[in-house]
Design an enzyme around this catalytic site. Structure first.
Site, PDB file in Angstrom:
ATOM      1  N   SER A   1       0.836  -1.210   0.000  1.00 35.10           N
ATOM      2  CA  SER A   1       0.000   0.000   0.000  1.00 35.10           C
ATOM      3  C   SER A   1       0.858   1.243   0.000  1.00 35.10           C
ATOM      4  CB  SER A   1      -0.847   0.085   1.267  1.00 35.10           C
ATOM      5  OG  SER A   1      -1.316  -1.134   1.678  1.00 35.10           O
TER       6      SER A   1
ATOM      7  N   HIS B   1      -2.005  -2.605  -6.706  1.00 36.81           N
ATOM      8  CA  HIS B   1      -2.615  -2.351  -5.399  1.00 36.81           C
ATOM      9  C   HIS B   1      -4.128  -2.536  -5.469  1.00 36.81           C
ATOM     10  CE1 HIS B   1      -3.565   0.704  -2.017  1.00 36.81           C
ATOM     11  NE2 HIS B   1      -3.376  -0.494  -1.508  1.00 36.81           N
TER      12      HIS B   1
ATOM     13  N   GLU C   1      -4.747  -0.100  -8.558  1.00 37.73           N
ATOM     14  CA  GLU C   1      -3.749   0.904  -8.940  1.00 37.73           C
ATOM     15  C   GLU C   1      -2.537   0.165  -9.518  1.00 37.73           C
ATOM     16  OE1 GLU C   1      -3.918   4.713  -6.004  1.00 37.73           O
ATOM     17  OE2 GLU C   1      -3.402   2.840  -5.011  1.00 37.73           O
TER      18      GLU C   1
HETATM   19  N1  3HC Z   1     -16.550 -10.398  -0.245  1.00 44.49           N
HETATM   20  C1  3HC Z   1     -17.451 -10.428  -1.254  1.00 44.49           C
HETATM   21  N2  3HC Z   1     -18.536  -9.617  -1.318  1.00 44.49           N
HETATM   22  C2  3HC Z   1     -18.703  -8.766  -0.299  1.00 44.49           C
HETATM   23  C3  3HC Z   1     -17.815  -8.679   0.794  1.00 44.49           C
HETATM   24  C4  3HC Z   1     -16.681  -9.547   0.786  1.00 44.49           C
HETATM   25  N3  3HC Z   1     -15.762  -9.527   1.757  1.00 44.49           N
HETATM   26  N4  3HC Z   1     -18.254  -7.719   1.640  1.00 44.49           N
HETATM   27  C5  3HC Z   1     -19.380  -7.233   1.096  1.00 44.49           C
HETATM   28  N5  3HC Z   1     -19.657  -7.859  -0.064  1.00 44.49           N
HETATM   29  C6  3HC Z   1     -20.748  -7.579  -1.004  1.00 44.49           C
HETATM   30  C7  3HC Z   1     -22.023  -8.133  -0.479  1.00 44.49           C
HETATM   31  O1  3HC Z   1     -22.236  -9.461  -0.924  1.00 44.49           O
HETATM   32  C8  3HC Z   1     -23.062  -7.169  -1.056  1.00 44.49           C
HETATM   33  O2  3HC Z   1     -23.345  -7.489  -2.407  1.00 44.49           O
HETATM   34  P1  3HC Z   1     -24.860  -7.351  -2.962  1.00 44.49           P
HETATM   35  O3  3HC Z   1     -25.306  -5.971  -2.614  1.00 44.49           O
HETATM   36  O4  3HC Z   1     -24.711  -7.588  -4.432  1.00 44.49           O
HETATM   37  O5  3HC Z   1     -25.606  -8.418  -2.230  1.00 44.49           O
HETATM   38  C9  3HC Z   1     -22.335  -5.842  -1.096  1.00 44.49           C
HETATM   39  O6  3HC Z   1     -20.922  -6.147  -1.076  1.00 44.49           O
HETATM   40  C10 3HC Z   1     -22.698  -5.001   0.089  1.00 44.49           C
HETATM   41  O7  3HC Z   1     -22.378  -5.736   1.274  1.00 44.49           O
HETATM   42  P2  3HC Z   1     -23.208  -5.706   2.615  1.00 44.49           P
HETATM   43  O8  3HC Z   1     -24.668  -5.505   2.312  1.00 44.49           O
HETATM   44  O9  3HC Z   1     -22.815  -6.886   3.449  1.00 44.49           O
HETATM   45  O10 3HC Z   1     -22.611  -4.505   3.429  1.00 44.49           O
HETATM   46  P3  3HC Z   1     -22.480  -3.021   3.028  1.00 44.49           P
HETATM   47  O11 3HC Z   1     -23.552  -2.567   2.114  1.00 44.49           O
HETATM   48  O12 3HC Z   1     -22.291  -2.362   4.327  1.00 44.49           O
HETATM   49  O13 3HC Z   1     -21.098  -2.980   2.194  1.00 44.49           O
HETATM   50  C11 3HC Z   1     -18.795  -2.797   1.940  1.00 44.49           C
HETATM   51  C12 3HC Z   1     -19.915  -3.417   2.737  1.00 44.49           C
HETATM   52  C13 3HC Z   1     -18.729  -3.410   0.535  1.00 44.49           C
HETATM   53  C14 3HC Z   1     -17.500  -3.102   2.686  1.00 44.49           C
HETATM   54  C15 3HC Z   1     -19.053  -1.251   1.796  1.00 44.49           C
HETATM   55  O14 3HC Z   1     -19.348  -0.724   3.064  1.00 44.49           O
HETATM   56  C16 3HC Z   1     -17.885  -0.485   1.230  1.00 44.49           C
HETATM   57  O15 3HC Z   1     -17.672  -0.475   0.018  1.00 44.49           O
HETATM   58  N6  3HC Z   1     -17.101   0.202   2.112  1.00 44.49           N
HETATM   59  C17 3HC Z   1     -15.955   0.988   1.707  1.00 44.49           C
HETATM   60  C18 3HC Z   1     -14.773   0.098   1.545  1.00 44.49           C
HETATM   61  C19 3HC Z   1     -13.556   0.871   1.113  1.00 44.49           C
HETATM   62  O16 3HC Z   1     -13.489   2.070   1.091  1.00 44.49           O
HETATM   63  N7  3HC Z   1     -12.510   0.105   0.777  1.00 44.49           N
HETATM   64  C20 3HC Z   1     -11.220   0.648   0.460  1.00 44.49           C
HETATM   65  C21 3HC Z   1     -10.358   0.560   1.654  1.00 44.49           C
HETATM   66  S1  3HC Z   1      -8.761   1.247   1.395  1.00 44.49           S
HETATM   67  C22 3HC Z   1      -7.830  -0.056   0.904  1.00 44.49           C
HETATM   68  O17 3HC Z   1      -8.260  -1.177   0.802  1.00 44.49           O
HETATM   69  C23 3HC Z   1      -6.425   0.278   0.567  1.00 44.49           C
HETATM   70  C24 3HC Z   1      -5.453  -0.259   1.569  1.00 44.49           C
HETATM   71  O18 3HC Z   1      -4.164  -0.066   1.082  1.00 44.49           O
HETATM   72  C25 3HC Z   1      -5.561   0.406   2.922  1.00 44.49           C
END
Ligand code: 3HC
Length: 286
Positions: free
Chosen positions: A121, A142, A154
């Protein structure tokens, strides 16, 4: 160029397991490496649980789940990656560990044209590239958490990365169904450079007592339509990972906005790492 058919993924934590799972859905043969037998079993369970969840939510048929499982194999020996065309390293965000893994892979790979990608990252890609004998074929790739959901990858070429490697990695990202952007080899690349100061500001706001964590999260969810507020997002990323990323960025730029706040450090020291430990800024069921 031909699509990738034999992929290696090293590390089967949150990111590695997600990358491996996504690749199996594209019909790619995926070999996953973990440090030892116990870690292999944990990784296998993590991927299986995610596939089961896909079936429960009606996103995958049982046949697709079984098909994905046939595409997966596991090892605890990096030499078993010898026949891979493309290997993604997704081990802990630690420069020494990553360097070690990439050097070993570099020696193990039979094909001198095989590509080594790192999911770091924040560690400069060039530092990792020059530690190997194939600096032209090492690139940053990434992914974002949760990998099966987030569309972005990325691509971060080092100064040493060849244009062919960039193109092949871009093609591979499309093969995985991901959207690629090219990012500079500066700590934080594009997304974390913008995201991390925001997340750390939320920690400072909670730390100072100016606002309650629930209010901070709700503010950004309801006011700005973010899928989750900053403290919940930190819990998802893992507070230890967030601290490591912030430290790398601080080391690079020496800007106070990247310095991990004391509260973040204390929570990591206490083992309050977020979702993975059941407790962070919020609490989670096991
Ligand atoms: N695997 C597969 N699918 C998943 C999942 C997982 N681990 N988590 C959630 N999903 C899917 C669900 O199946 C659902 O799909 P559907 O709507 O088609 O049924 C959809 O995602 C939404 O999931 P939920 O209803 O369980 O929960 P939420 O609506 O609260 O969504 C979330 C959860 C997808 C995590 C959403 O909150 C989100 O996108 N959050 C932001 C995440 C983000 O910003 N990520 C970037 C982080 S920074 C990073 O990674 C970089 C690093 O270097 C730090």
């Amino acid at each position: 160029m031909d699509p990738v058919t034999r992929l290696g993924v090293v590390g089967c934590g949150l990111m590695g397991s997600g990358i491996a799972e996504v690749a199996t859905h594209s019909g790619i043969d995926v070999r996953v490496a973990e440090a030892n037998r116990d870690a292999v079993e944990t990784g296998r369970r993590r991927i299986t649980a995610s596939l089961e969840r896909g079936v429960r939510r009606g996103k995958l048929s049982e046949q697709q789940r079984d098909q994905a499982l046939t595409k997966l194999s596991f090892t605890h020996d990096l030499n078993d990656m010898a026949d891979r065309q493309f290997v993604i390293e997704a081990v802990a965000e630690n420069r020494d560990i990553k360097t070690d893994v990439l050097r070993t892979l570099d020696k193990a790979l039979e094909d001198s044209a095989a590509i080594l990608a790192t999911n770091t990252s924040s560690i400069p890609i060039v530092d990792l590239a020059i530690a190997t004998e194939r600096p032209g074929q090492l690139i940053g790739m990434h992914f974002f958490n949760p990998v099966p959901v987030q569309q972005l990858v990325e691509l971060i070429p080092a100064l040493t990365t060849t244009p062919e490697t960039v193109q092949r990695t871009r093609d591979f990202a499309s093969q995985l169904g991901k959207q690629a952007i090219q990012a500079p080899d500066r700590s934080g690349f594009v997304v974390n450079a913008l995201l991390v100061p925001y997340l750390l500001s939320a920690v400072r706001m909670a730390e100072s007592g100016a606002a309650h964590p629930d209010d901070i999260d709700q503010g950004m969810e309801l006011g700005c339509a973010h899928p989750m507020g900053p403290l919940r997002l930190l819990d998802l990323i893992g507070l230890d990972t967030a601290q490591a990323v912030a430290e790398s960025m601080y080391e690079e730029f020496k800007e106070p906005l990247y310095a991990p706040p004391a509260l973040l450090r204390r929570m990591v020291a206490a083992g309050h790492l977020g979702r993975k430990s059941g407790r962070g800024f919020h609490t989670y069921d096991a």
